[in-house]
Scaffold this active site. Structure first.
Site, PDB file in Angstrom:
ATOM      1  CG  ASP A   1      -1.078   2.133   7.206  1.00  0.00           C
ATOM      2  OD1 ASP A   1      -1.649   1.974   6.105  1.00  0.00           O
ATOM      3  OD2 ASP A   1      -0.889   3.240   7.734  1.00  0.00           O
TER       4      ASP A   1
ATOM      5  CG  ASP B   1      -3.944  -1.344   3.661  1.00  0.00           C
ATOM      6  OD1 ASP B   1      -4.272  -1.125   2.478  1.00  0.00           O
ATOM      7  OD2 ASP B   1      -3.235  -0.571   4.327  1.00  0.00           O
TER       8      ASP B   1
ATOM      9  CG  ASP C   1      -1.658   1.263   1.414  1.00  0.00           C
ATOM     10  OD1 ASP C   1      -2.319   1.662   0.451  1.00  0.00           O
ATOM     11  OD2 ASP C   1      -1.582   1.866   2.495  1.00  0.00           O
TER      12      ASP C   1
END
Length: 623
Positions: free
Chosen positions: A511, A515, A313
């Site tokens: 995080d 996600d 990410d």
């Protein structure tokens, strides 16, 4: 039952006495030529030494397991029957002494858990109804309680500082020894130590719900879990031990050589094979815990060590997740305090970009803001210092029919190309200020990604909900192999599934709550430790303090641990095969020598596993 427990409890004492009796026996034989004492001492050593081994064998047989203890018990009984007291005494002593060394060394490899548990706070200074602080057990603290933490004390809970200042050593949580400054409004973690100052905090999480409590729980669960290699060893031992027993019986039936059959039982003990993999697993997880990497189980080690595609990410992972002003341009009359107008208007907003602007402009003069109008998705229009001021994005400027110079248009195009989010300031219908804001790439990430490539990760991919242009710029700067923008959570999860269908072993690093589907879908989910609870619970690996530089250490550690497991299996199998071959092909091999080599092999695999406790990640890669 009480007698059995008593004998097993005193196993180490029995080992010591057995060793002393063997020394006495050989002293009597070679020092005084007294064969009577020699034989009596060896008989006693054999009997007391065989007792705990026989009890363990009986307990194993009760649950239908033919363990190593069964083999040794039968070997010792056979040696005793053929009056080979020397062999039986030495075999029992070596077996018990090997078990002692094994347990002692395993306890060392579990030191990470012991150290963590000892760091757990036991008491707290809690504010009572009369306003006084009294010391209570940490289990008596509840969420919302007000607590006092003095210099040198452990923080008892996860909480928020209400008043006071100080520096806290957070090494137990983050692995970093440099103290962190704390003041009102900042968070603190249970188990950390206040090195100076005095703080009053409010309890946000207590007991097992604290970050420290979750770390202990995760590491304990991880060390108790079994990897694919361990499950294979368990199955192998289940059939291997009866096979050795059958081989000994067959040899005796064909040769009628009882000493030979008994020696086969001793030499065939798979002790090093049984202990070799768990000690590697425990040492690897212990090392990770001490370096801010939580590996949730030995199965994670097996899978992570084979990862060839790392998917990231962007926000909060490759970048800090905290946007900063990166570029600034001012146009038109210098008589206008554009910075002051901008800061005053943005102070009215809680948008992340507005916060970045206010932080950047700092102590700029502030003006009274009147007739504030918030334009959803655009910005703010207000009266400031007698002027009509609009602060926001390009859409707001178009709506307000703001006039822009060619210079400003060129700057806007340049900043957009750099992936900046724009904050424009117009005064009385003309553009006077332009700020470019971007999320900063984490320090040393490029260097860490180079380390990952050197470790064999072939695919480094970023998936983000940001504009494709912004994602491309990040990927280009960091040298990533693929970059995909405009990705919703379900798109990220689907892309990971696509990679897996291509045969790749995929790890995802993220995080946020969004996600979590990708963390669960990937072969290995890696959460940044400062991320959301959901992300941390869903993941397989946690990088404490959101320190990206721990990722190369984590991957290198799992590769070293998996390699160490394979080494221990080869050592164990090689020793057994060598001993059995020597028994049939040489004349010097006997029961005592075989047991000595067998116990030495156990010590070798334990020491090999313990090397993982000192593992360090690779040296920095030059940029």
């Amino acid at each position: 039952m009480t007698v059995q427990k008593g004998i097993l409890k005193r196993k180490n004492l029995i080992t010591l006495v057995g060793g002393i009796l063997i020394v006495v026996a050989y002293g009597a034989k070679f020092g005084f030529s007294n064969m009577a004492i020699f034989e009596i001492a060896l008989i006693i050593a054999s009997v007391i030494g065989a007792a705990p081994i026989a009890i363990q064998a009986y307990q194993a047989l009760k649950v239908r397991v033919v363990s190593i203890d069964v083999l040794v018990t039968m070997a010792v009984a056979g040696a005793f029957l053929i009056r080979e007291f020397e062999e039986s005494a030495i075999v029992t002593f070596l077996f018990l002494f090997g078990a002692y060394l094994e347990q002692r060394t395993l306890n060392k490899t579990r030191s990470a858990i012991k150290e963590l548990t000892e760091m757990a706070p036991e008491s707290a200074l809690k504010m009572m109804e009369n306003g006084e602080f009294e010391e209570v057990g940490v289990e008596e603290v509840e969420v919302g309680d007000r607590l006092l933490v003095k210099t040198g004390a452990k923080v008892p809970v996860d909480g928020t500082v209400l008043s006071g200042e100080g520096h806290i050593n957070e090494a137990s949580i983050t692995g970093e020894s440099i103290p962190v400054e704390k003041e009102a409004g900042t968070g603190v973690y249970a188990g950390t130590i206040l090195e100076n100052g005095t703080l009053q905090i409010v309890a946000d999480r207590v007991g097992e719900d604290t970050t420290f409590g979750r770390i202990i729980e995760l590491v304990e669960e991880a060390q108790d879990s079994k990897s694919e290699a361990e499950r294979f060893i368990d199955k192998f031992s289940k059939y291997y031990t009866p096979a050795v027993l059958a081989l000994a019986i067959i040899v005796w039936l064909f040769t009628r050589d009882l000493p030979l059959a008994i020696t086969i039982l001793v030499l065939g003990c798979p002790g090093a094979l049984v202990i070799g993999v768990p000690v590697s697993n425990v040492a690897g997880i212990g090392n990770g815990a001490r370096h801010g990497v939580l590996l949730k189980g030995s199965e994670v080690i097996h899978d992570f060590s084979r990862v060839d595609a790392l998917v990231f990410d962007k926000t909060g992972t490759l970048t800090v997740g905290n946007p900063k002003v990166a570029d600034e341009s001012v146009y038109g009359s210098s008589s206008l305090d554009i910075r002051g107008y901008t800061a005053s208007v943005e102070k009215e907003s809680d948008h992340p970009l507005a916060k970045a602007v206010v932080e950047y402009l700092g102590d700029t003069a502030r003006y009274a803001v009147e007739k504030t109008q918030v334009v959803k998705g655009g910005g703010i229009v207000a009266q400031v210092d007698g002027h009509q001021v609009a602060v926001g994005n390009a859409a707001l400027m178009a709506q307000e029919k703001v006039v822009m110079s060619d210079e400003a248009l060129a700057d806007i195009a340049r900043m957009e190309k750099s992936g900046d989010s724009l904050v424009l300031t117009a005064v009385d219908g003309k553009l006077h200020g332009l700020l470019g804001i971007r999320d900063q790439i984490r320090p040393r990430v490029k260097e860490d990604l180079k380390k990952l490539k050197k470790m064999g990760v072939k695919h480094l991919i970023v998936l983000s909900g940001d504009h494709q242009g912004t994602v491309d710029l990040v990927a280009k700067e960091l040298g990533l192999t693929e970059a995909h923008g405009h990705m919703l959570p379900e798109d990220k999860s689907a892309y990971i599934e696509k990679l897996q269908a291509q045969g790749k072993i995929v790890a995802f690093v993220g995080d946020g709550v969004n996600d979590s589907p990708s963390l669960a879908r990937a072969d290995i989910g890696i959460a940044m430790g400062n991320g959301t609870d959901v992300a941390i619970e869903t993941s397989d690996v946690v990088l404490m303090n959101s320190d990206f530089s721990r990722l190369p250490h984590a991957l290198g550690l799992t590769k070293a641990t998996a390699r160490n497991m394979r080494q221990n299996i080869l050592i164990a199998v090689g020793v057994v095969l060598t001993l059995l071959a020597s028994l049939f092909l040489s004349e010097w091999m006997n029961m005592s020598i075989g047991m000595l080599v067998h116990e030495a092999s156990i010590l070798v695999v334990i020491l090999n596993g313990m090397r993982l406790l000192n593992y360090r990640s690779t040296k920095p890669v030059q940029a």
